[in-house]
Design an enzyme around this catalytic site. Structure first.
Site, PDB file in Angstrom:
ATOM      1  N   ASP A  82      57.813 -14.147 -37.499  1.00  0.00           N
ATOM      2  CA  ASP A  82      58.196 -14.676 -36.181  1.00  0.00           C
ATOM      3  C   ASP A  82      59.531 -15.414 -36.322  1.00  0.00           C
ATOM      4  O   ASP A  82      59.601 -16.416 -37.029  1.00  0.00           O
ATOM      5  CB  ASP A  82      57.076 -15.620 -35.709  1.00  0.00           C
ATOM      6  CG  ASP A  82      57.470 -16.422 -34.473  1.00  0.00           C
ATOM      7  OD1 ASP A  82      58.386 -15.980 -33.742  1.00  0.00           O
ATOM      8  OD2 ASP A  82      56.857 -17.482 -34.248  1.00  0.00           O
TER       9      ASP A  82
ATOM     10  N   ASP B  72      57.532 -18.703 -31.459  1.00  0.00           N
ATOM     11  CA  ASP B  72      56.497 -18.638 -30.420  1.00  0.00           C
ATOM     12  C   ASP B  72      55.129 -18.255 -30.990  1.00  0.00           C
ATOM     13  O   ASP B  72      54.171 -18.056 -30.241  1.00  0.00           O
ATOM     14  CB  ASP B  72      56.905 -17.683 -29.284  1.00  0.00           C
ATOM     15  CG  ASP B  72      56.975 -16.236 -29.733  1.00  0.00           C
ATOM     16  OD1 ASP B  72      56.781 -15.975 -30.952  1.00  0.00           O
ATOM     17  OD2 ASP B  72      57.223 -15.350 -28.896  1.00  0.00           O
TER      18      ASP B  72
ATOM     19  N   ASP C 172      58.155 -10.701 -34.403  1.00  0.00           N
ATOM     20  CA  ASP C 172      59.127 -10.018 -33.537  1.00  0.00           C
ATOM     21  C   ASP C 172      60.099  -9.201 -34.385  1.00  0.00           C
ATOM     22  O   ASP C 172      60.064  -9.230 -35.615  1.00  0.00           O
ATOM     23  CB  ASP C 172      59.861 -11.038 -32.655  1.00  0.00           C
ATOM     24  CG  ASP C 172      60.355 -12.227 -33.455  1.00  0.00           C
ATOM     25  OD1 ASP C 172      60.927 -11.997 -34.543  1.00  0.00           O
ATOM     26  OD2 ASP C 172      60.149 -13.389 -33.021  1.00  0.00           O
TER      27      ASP C 172
ATOM     28  N   ASP D 240      49.218   8.186 -32.077  1.00  0.00           N
ATOM     29  CA  ASP D 240      47.954   7.501 -31.836  1.00  0.00           C
ATOM     30  C   ASP D 240      46.907   8.481 -31.279  1.00  0.00           C
ATOM     31  O   ASP D 240      47.198   9.217 -30.315  1.00  0.00           O
ATOM     32  CB  ASP D 240      48.217   6.392 -30.798  1.00  0.00           C
ATOM     33  CG  ASP D 240      47.079   5.409 -30.675  1.00  0.00           C
ATOM     34  OD1 ASP D 240      46.847   4.668 -31.633  1.00  0.00           O
ATOM     35  OD2 ASP D 240      46.432   5.386 -29.607  1.00  0.00           O
TER      36      ASP D 240
ATOM     37  N   ASP E 193      43.772  -1.442 -38.159  1.00  0.00           N
ATOM     38  CA  ASP E 193      42.423  -1.263 -37.598  1.00  0.00           C
ATOM     39  C   ASP E 193      41.336  -1.463 -38.641  1.00  0.00           C
ATOM     40  O   ASP E 193      40.146  -1.319 -38.322  1.00  0.00           O
ATOM     41  CB  ASP E 193      42.272   0.161 -37.030  1.00  0.00           C
ATOM     42  CG  ASP E 193      43.127   0.391 -35.803  1.00  0.00           C
ATOM     43  OD1 ASP E 193      43.431  -0.578 -35.084  1.00  0.00           O
ATOM     44  OD2 ASP E 193      43.501   1.559 -35.565  1.00  0.00           O
TER      45      ASP E 193
HETATM   46  C1  NOJ Z   1      44.233   3.718 -32.431  1.00  0.00           C
HETATM   47  C2  NOJ Z   1      45.026   2.495 -32.783  1.00  0.00           C
HETATM   48  O1  NOJ Z   1      45.284   2.501 -34.157  1.00  0.00           O
HETATM   49  C3  NOJ Z   1      44.233   1.314 -32.332  1.00  0.00           C
HETATM   50  O2  NOJ Z   1      44.767   0.099 -32.787  1.00  0.00           O
HETATM   51  C4  NOJ Z   1      44.138   1.347 -30.829  1.00  0.00           C
HETATM   52  O3  NOJ Z   1      43.287   0.307 -30.386  1.00  0.00           O
HETATM   53  C5  NOJ Z   1      43.590   2.677 -30.325  1.00  0.00           C
HETATM   54  N1  NOJ Z   1      44.147   3.812 -31.011  1.00  0.00           N
HETATM   55  C6  NOJ Z   1      43.887   2.837 -28.863  1.00  0.00           C
HETATM   56  O4  NOJ Z   1      45.267   3.060 -28.698  1.00  0.00           O
END
Ligand code: NOJ
Length: 566
Positions: A28, A32, A36, A212, A343
């Site tokens: 950052d 904030d 970024d 994605d 994730d």
């Molecule tokens: C996969 C992404 O890696 C994840 O972070 C996201 O929540 C979902 N797709 C929806 O875009």
């Protein structure tokens, strides 16, 4: 290809190592509490000195941040939280000066509900109505009442995958949050708009796309119920919405319209994909993408209840899964290799041992196994430091929409809160999203403000400054692993052969390229393990890289060795 030579330019990504930046949590610059673009620019030398070839940047586009930027309201602008387009141009230039390429996240299965396309689409008479999946309530049912959704599809974030819109009396589809409506890819205008936007980014100088949930873009029409997941009234079977009938056609169109003629790295995140589909999508001649991300190895430590149904990993299962993917893409297609991303919980806390005695060695050994496989390795920010999971003890500490949603539904369905908390703490995406630990100062050098997610308390020990100063750190081990891939054709291209598939503590394999053979020995446990029978002859073997310098007949806890056989 001869020993040591590099792949053709068009396949440059076959010898590359990718580093993922989750911008919110990296650095950052303006105090904030949220990372970024200028924060990233300030740390480019960390990436150069680590030796990575590519940065994958998670979304920085304009977004209401319902899912931290995976809900985009303007594909051609940067969210003010992260900076400006001028900052992004400076980032591209700064990376390119250091010989590093930039891959941007492409999130086009869905937009934000604040995207102008969707705002228009809410009006039934709009020419954008058919850009999304609007459907009437189920026959004989009244919109908004339980069970009136057009299909029984559940959202990946729990709950129904449809949201009722009072104004038009119809539902719209959202496979993720209700603020992430799915685009209707059947509509050629949608596809044309996406191709146009992708070309705009390629012209700006980026080097590829991480796509994605790309295998969700083609839905089977007419949309129909899937098999019900017991006890939920909904279908959470992902295969109802993955690899749809027109996916190959859409990816082919993308290739012709955007990708052809550019040497881009393209990696498709593919939900519930198997190796046969991956081969089709990534075949060098007839495929569309450089590689895909699959989830199979990330689901081996979960039970039938899904990712929060936590089970211990059985090492033979992991080895068999890796073997299937290594063999399945050996002659056609290409693997991506990852343990971590934004994730997933931190791998050293998940598959390794994050106790003070074993954190460093187990992080190194997990890195060794991954980086010695055939494919393109991905490093997630902080993995090179051996960053660990956060200690979550209360629901209020989570920020992630998926974690909070799952916890609430589980507790609502009767799971004791303490059990739900333990499960979510172990698997929450917030584990990956705690701020990057740059140094031992109060906010780990991440921010001068109040970080959006608390910094892990162990940053006094686990941080980049300490790691650069310590020749035995996880960081220096990762540097060495990256160099091996750059220097040795056997690491990039060599054939993979799994050894001792049923052993519960050892992960051993060879890589073979012509007459060169590397042997990887890894003790996947916190106990001492004697070297068993059944390994290749070690006479004349030399140690290329190990967690310990002096070899012997016993592997110490989490010890690994990369040996060149004589
Ligand atoms: C996969 C992404 O890696 C994840 O972070 C996201 O929540 C979902 N797709 C929806 O875009």
């Amino acid at each position: 290809m001869t020993k040591g030579s590099a792949p053709p330019d068009s396949d440059w990504w076959k010898s590359a190592v990718v580093y993922q930046i989750y911008p919110r949590s990296f650095a950052d610059s303006d105090g904030d509490g949220i990372g970024d673009l200028r924060g990233i620019i300030d740390h480019l030398d960390h990436l150069r000195d680590l030796g990575v070839d590519v940065v994958w940047l998670s979304p920085v586009y304009r977004s209401p941040m319902d899912d931290n930027g995976y809900d985009i309201s303007d594909y051609r602008d940067i969210d003010p939280l992260f900076g400006t387009l001028a900052d992004l141009d400076e980032l591209i230039a700064g990376l390119h000066e250091r010989g590093i390429k930039l891959v941007m996240d492409l999130v086009v299965n869905h937009t934000s509900d604040e995207h102008p396309w969707f705002l228009d689409s809410r009006d039934p008479s709009s020419d954008k109505r058919n850009w999304y999946w609007w459907r009437a309530p189920r026959d004989g049912r009244t919109g908004g009442e339980p069970g009136a959704e057009p299909t029984n599809w559940g959202s990946f974030f729990t709950g129904p995958g449809w949201e009722y819109d009072e104004r038009s009396g119809e539902y719209f589809l959202h496979l993720f949050s209700r603020r992430q409506p799915d685009l209707n890819w059947e509509n050629p205008e949608v596809r044309a708009a996406v191709w146009d936007m992708m070309r705009w980014w390629v012209d700006r100088g980026i080097d590829g796309f991480r796509m994605d949930v790309i295998n969700l873009i083609s839905k089977t029409v007419p949309l129909a119920d899937g098999p019900e997941t017991p006890g939920t009234g909904l279908s959470y079977d992902p295969t109802v919405v993955t690899d749809g009938p027109r996916l190959v056609e859409f990816l082919g169109e993308m290739k012709r319209e955007v990708l052809d003629g550019h040497d881009l790295l393209t990696v498709g995140e593919c939900v519930a994909i198997d190796v046969a589909h991956a081969r089709t999508y990534t075949d060098g001649d007839s495929g569309f993408l450089s590689m895909v991300f699959h989830f199979e190895h990330m689901s081996l430590d979960s039970g039938p209840g899904g990712k929060f149904d936590v089970r211990p990993l059985q090492l033979p299962d992991l080895k068999e899964n890796i073997r299937v993917w290594q063999d399945g893409l050996a002659t056609s297609g290409w693997n991506s290799l990852y343990w971590n991303n934004h994730d997933q919980p931190r791998i050293v806390s998940r598959f390794g041992d994050d106790s003070p005695d074993h954190r460093v060695t187990s992080a190194k050994t997990l890195g060794t196994v991954l980086h010695l496989l055939r494919g393109t390795p991905y490093i997630y920010q902080g993995e090179e430091l051996g960053m660990t999971n956060q200690s979550f003890v209360d629901r209020s500490q989570f920020r992630d929409i998926e974690s909070l949603g799952w916890y609430d539904v589980a507790v609502g369905a009767g799971l004791p809160p303490a059990v739900a908390l333990a499960n979510v703490a172990s698997r929450s995406r917030d584990n990956a999203r705690t701020p990057m630990q740059w140094d031992a100062s109060p906010n780990a050098g991440f921010s001068t403000g109040d970080p959006w997610l608390p910094v892990n308390a162990n940053h006094d020990v686990v941080n980049a400054a300490a790691a650069w100063a310590d020749a035995d750190s996880v960081l220096h081990h990762y540097r060495a692993l990256i160099s091996l891939r750059h220097d040795l054709a056997v690491v990039r291209e060599g054939r993979f052969d799994l050894l001792l598939p049923h052993d519960e503590h050892l992960f051993c394999f060879t890589r073979t390229w012509g007459d060169e053979v590397l042997l990887v020995l890894a003790n996947w446990s916190s106990g001492e393990i004697p070297l068993p029978d059944g390994l290749p002859n070690l006479t004349g073997a030399s140690l290329l890289l190990g967690t310990h310098v002096d070899g012997g007949a016993v592997l110490r806890p989490w010890e690994s060795r990369i040996l060149r056989l004589g």
